[in-house]
Design a protein around this motif. Structure first.
Motif, mmCIF file in Angstrom:
data_model
loop_
_atom_site.group_PDB
_atom_site.id
_atom_site.type_symbol
_atom_site.label_atom_id
_atom_site.label_comp_id
_atom_site.label_asym_id
_atom_site.label_seq_id
_atom_site.Cartn_x
_atom_site.Cartn_y
_atom_site.Cartn_z
ATOM 1 N N GLU A 18 -3.411 8.845 -13.668
ATOM 2 C CA GLU A 18 -3.545 9.877 -14.706
ATOM 3 C C GLU A 18 -2.204 10.265 -15.327
ATOM 4 O O GLU A 18 -2.116 10.460 -16.545
ATOM 5 N N ALA A 19 -1.171 10.384 -14.495
ATOM 6 C CA ALA A 19 0.083 10.976 -14.986
ATOM 7 C C ALA A 19 1.290 10.058 -14.885
ATOM 8 O O ALA A 19 2.319 10.339 -15.505
ATOM 9 N N GLY A 20 1.211 8.994 -14.099
ATOM 10 C CA GLY A 20 2.353 8.102 -13.933
ATOM 11 C C GLY A 20 3.221 8.488 -12.745
ATOM 12 O O GLY A 20 3.145 9.602 -12.216
ATOM 13 N N LEU A 21 4.074 7.557 -12.357
ATOM 14 C CA LEU A 21 4.885 7.745 -11.155
ATOM 15 C C LEU A 21 5.844 8.911 -11.274
ATOM 16 O O LEU A 21 6.060 9.652 -10.309
ATOM 17 N N ASP A 22 6.447 9.106 -12.427
ATOM 18 C CA ASP A 22 7.464 10.147 -12.574
ATOM 19 C C ASP A 22 6.910 11.548 -12.371
ATOM 20 O O ASP A 22 7.659 12.467 -12.022
ATOM 21 N N MET A 26 4.197 15.473 -4.148
ATOM 22 C CA MET A 26 3.393 15.844 -2.985
ATOM 23 C C MET A 26 2.607 17.128 -3.266
ATOM 24 O O MET A 26 1.454 17.261 -2.853
ATOM 25 N N ARG A 27 3.231 18.053 -3.974
ATOM 26 C CA ARG A 27 2.553 19.319 -4.281
ATOM 27 C C ARG A 27 1.318 19.088 -5.144
ATOM 28 O O ARG A 27 0.273 19.709 -4.924
ATOM 29 N N LYS A 28 1.431 18.177 -6.122
ATOM 30 C CA LYS A 28 0.279 17.908 -6.978
ATOM 31 C C LYS A 28 -0.841 17.229 -6.210
ATOM 32 O O LYS A 28 -2.021 17.454 -6.493
ATOM 33 N N SER A 46 6.681 12.145 3.914
ATOM 34 C CA SER A 46 7.597 12.314 2.793
ATOM 35 C C SER A 46 7.018 11.581 1.585
ATOM 36 O O SER A 46 6.073 10.784 1.720
ATOM 37 N N LYS A 47 7.586 11.817 0.419
ATOM 38 C CA LYS A 47 7.105 11.075 -0.743
ATOM 39 C C LYS A 47 7.365 9.578 -0.602
ATOM 40 O O LYS A 47 6.474 8.776 -0.935
ATOM 41 N N PRO A 48 8.544 9.142 -0.117
ATOM 42 C CA PRO A 48 8.708 7.703 0.102
ATOM 43 C C PRO A 48 7.644 7.115 1.027
ATOM 44 O O PRO A 48 7.165 5.997 0.802
ATOM 45 N N ARG A 49 7.266 7.863 2.046
ATOM 46 C CA ARG A 49 6.223 7.370 2.950
ATOM 47 C C ARG A 49 4.873 7.309 2.228
ATOM 48 O O ARG A 49 4.113 6.348 2.401
ATOM 49 N N ASP A 91 1.936 2.078 -13.503
ATOM 50 C CA ASP A 91 3.237 1.987 -12.825
ATOM 51 C C ASP A 91 3.131 1.299 -11.469
ATOM 52 O O ASP A 91 3.959 1.522 -10.582
ATOM 53 N N GLY A 92 2.120 0.431 -11.316
ATOM 54 C CA GLY A 92 1.908 -0.194 -10.018
ATOM 55 C C GLY A 92 3.108 -0.970 -9.516
ATOM 56 O O GLY A 92 3.462 -0.892 -8.337
ATOM 57 N N ALA A 93 3.755 -1.721 -10.396
ATOM 58 C CA ALA A 93 4.906 -2.516 -9.970
ATOM 59 C C ALA A 93 6.069 -1.628 -9.565
ATOM 60 O O ALA A 93 6.799 -1.939 -8.619
ATOM 61 N N ARG A 94 6.264 -0.514 -10.248
ATOM 62 C CA ARG A 94 7.345 0.410 -9.882
ATOM 63 C C ARG A 94 7.095 1.015 -8.508
ATOM 64 O O ARG A 94 8.042 1.211 -7.734
ATOM 65 N N VAL A 95 5.856 1.327 -8.214
ATOM 66 C CA VAL A 95 5.537 1.883 -6.899
ATOM 67 C C VAL A 95 5.897 0.884 -5.803
ATOM 68 O O VAL A 95 6.598 1.204 -4.840
ATOM 69 N N VAL A 96 5.442 -0.346 -5.953
ATOM 70 C CA VAL A 96 5.658 -1.344 -4.909
ATOM 71 C C VAL A 96 7.126 -1.737 -4.816
ATOM 72 O O VAL A 96 7.669 -1.918 -3.716
#
Length: 203
Positions: A18-22, A26-28, A46-49, A91-96
């Protein structure tokens, strides 16, 4: 409210789409689930985890049978599934690309791809490096694709190369092809050294 890790990761992936990686936080994720923030941290420390868990979930099914028996076709099929999994999420590639995952779906995919190269008679070291090269190539290509670096960027490059200072680029740019062309060509080189003629040429 009782929830498990799968529910947290699913909510995070929905927010990603819906909003993208940026804008993923965690709060959202907690707000979406209607829980306290520390409840999300209980399942992802954590967010990295959380991104690792999301990246692994994205590869669910990539290594599943049926797969072709000839090793070259198996490797190509796995590469195609990997690209499709990255493209299936915003943003799937950015996540991975930003993770170092040692979870089941990721390990099963890596094992299947490395196994395809090994069954083709490659030495373990060569199988390992081809696996890494194919993963990195696909990640980089899909990041460009998801960033919208398509025909417009190719046209800008062609115009920049047309003033005579970059003669090699001027000749080559019309043959760059689209992302399907580039992916097929790159996978062919990395799997068995054969190139593939682009399906379509653009002037």
């Amino acid at each position: 409210m009782g929830l498990d890790r799968t529910t947290v990761v699913t909510a995070a992936l929905e927010l990603l789409d819906e909003a993208g990686l940026d804008k993923l936080t965690m709060r959202k994720v907690a707000e979406r689930l209607g829980v306290q923030l520390n409840t999300v941290y209980w399942h992802a420390s954590s967010k990295p985890r959380l991104l690792e868990l999301m990246a692994d979930t994205m590869l669910d099914g990539c290594a599943d049978e049926p797969l072709p028996q000839p090793w070259e076709e198996r490797a190509r099929t796995l590469a195609g599934r990997y690209r499709a999994a990255l493209l299936a999420r915003r943003d799937g590639a950015r996540v991975v690309a930003g993770t170092h995952v040692t979870e089941d779906h990721t390990l099963r995919f890596a094992d299947a791809l490395t196994g395809a190269f090994l069954s083709g008679g490659l030495a373990p070291a060569e199988a390992a490096w081809r696996t890494w090269a194919l993963v990195y190539f696909t990640l980089g290509l899909v990041q460009e694709e998801q960033a919208g670096c398509g025909a417009g960027s190719r046209e800008s490059l062609r115009q920049a190369a047309a003033d005579g200072r970059y003669p090699a680029l001027a000749v080559a740019v019309p043959h760059f092809g689209d992302f399907e062309d580039r992916f097929g060509h790159g996978v062919g080189l990395l799997v068995d050294g054969r190139t593939r003629e682009p399906a379509r040429r653009r002037d």
